[in-house]
Design a protein around this motif. Structure first.
Motif, PDB file in Angstrom:
ATOM      1  N   THR A  43      -0.244   4.860   4.435  1.00 17.20           N
ATOM      2  CA  THR A  43       1.164   4.681   4.094  1.00 17.20           C
ATOM      3  C   THR A  43       1.456   3.202   3.845  1.00 17.20           C
ATOM      4  N   ASP A  44       2.681   2.916   3.445  1.00 17.73           N
ATOM      5  CA  ASP A  44       3.086   1.518   3.269  1.00 17.73           C
ATOM      6  C   ASP A  44       2.941   0.735   4.573  1.00 17.73           C
ATOM      7  N   ARG A  45       3.200   1.382   5.698  1.00 18.36           N
ATOM      8  CA  ARG A  45       3.061   0.706   6.998  1.00 18.36           C
ATOM      9  C   ARG A  45       1.595   0.380   7.291  1.00 18.36           C
ATOM     10  N   HIS A  46       0.696   1.300   6.939  1.00 23.56           N
ATOM     11  CA  HIS A  46      -0.734   1.001   7.079  1.00 23.56           C
ATOM     12  C   HIS A  46      -1.086  -0.222   6.233  1.00 23.56           C
ATOM     13  N   TRP A  47      -0.609  -0.235   4.987  1.00 27.88           N
ATOM     14  CA  TRP A  47      -0.939  -1.333   4.082  1.00 27.88           C
ATOM     15  C   TRP A  47      -0.374  -2.662   4.590  1.00 27.88           C
ATOM     16  N   THR A  48       0.786  -2.623   5.229  1.00 25.76           N
ATOM     17  CA  THR A  48       1.344  -3.845   5.820  1.00 25.76           C
ATOM     18  C   THR A  48       0.352  -4.435   6.814  1.00 25.76           C
ATOM     19  N   PHE A  84      -2.961   3.800  13.838  1.00 26.95           N
ATOM     20  CA  PHE A  84      -4.408   3.654  14.032  1.00 26.95           C
ATOM     21  C   PHE A  84      -4.761   4.119  15.441  1.00 26.95           C
ATOM     22  N   PRO A  85      -4.754   5.446  15.685  1.00 27.03           N
ATOM     23  CA  PRO A  85      -4.904   5.979  17.046  1.00 27.03           C
ATOM     24  C   PRO A  85      -6.216   5.640  17.750  1.00 27.03           C
ATOM     25  N   LYS A  86      -7.259   5.327  17.016  1.00 30.06           N
ATOM     26  CA  LYS A  86      -8.553   5.058  17.657  1.00 30.06           C
ATOM     27  C   LYS A  86      -8.743   3.592  18.015  1.00 30.06           C
TER      28      LYS A  86
END
Length: 105
Positions: A43-48, A84-86
């Motif tokens: 998502t955009d939040r991951h990309w941030t 990023f749960p892991k």
């Protein structure tokens, strides 16, 4: 040194699968690495977080710790663990194509 193929390009990695040459990374590779770590869609939040990790690595020679990431990336610690749960710092570094941050086990 082992290599892994992402987006039809063989890239050198360490024994844990982290890029040894971050300059070889591309965004399409990130999508593949994310799926391998159990994240189906970035998502955009991951990309941030991913872009922040790469910027910090370029500036400091290592990725930030979870604590620093949560305080300075614009994404709080709780959300980092949802994205990023892991393990946020370690997983985000792998997806961002940078070496494992210092202090990550």
């Amino acid at each position: 040194m082992p290599t892994v193929t992402y987006d039809s390009v063989a890239v050198p990695v360490d024994d844990e699968g982290f890029f040894t040459d971050p300059g070889r990374w591309t965004e399409p590779m990130a999508e593949q690495i994310a799926r391998e770590t159990g994240i189906e869609t970035l998502t955009d939040r991951h990309w941030t977080v991913i872009h922040f990790m790469r910027t910090q690595y370029a500036a400091k020679g290592t990725g930030p710790t979870v604590r620093v990431l949560g305080k300075t990336s614009g994404v709080g610690v709780k959300e980092l663990y949802q994205l990023f749960p892991k393990g946020p710092a370690k997983t985000a570094a792998k997806i961002a194509g940078i070496p494992k941050p210092r202090g990550c086990i």
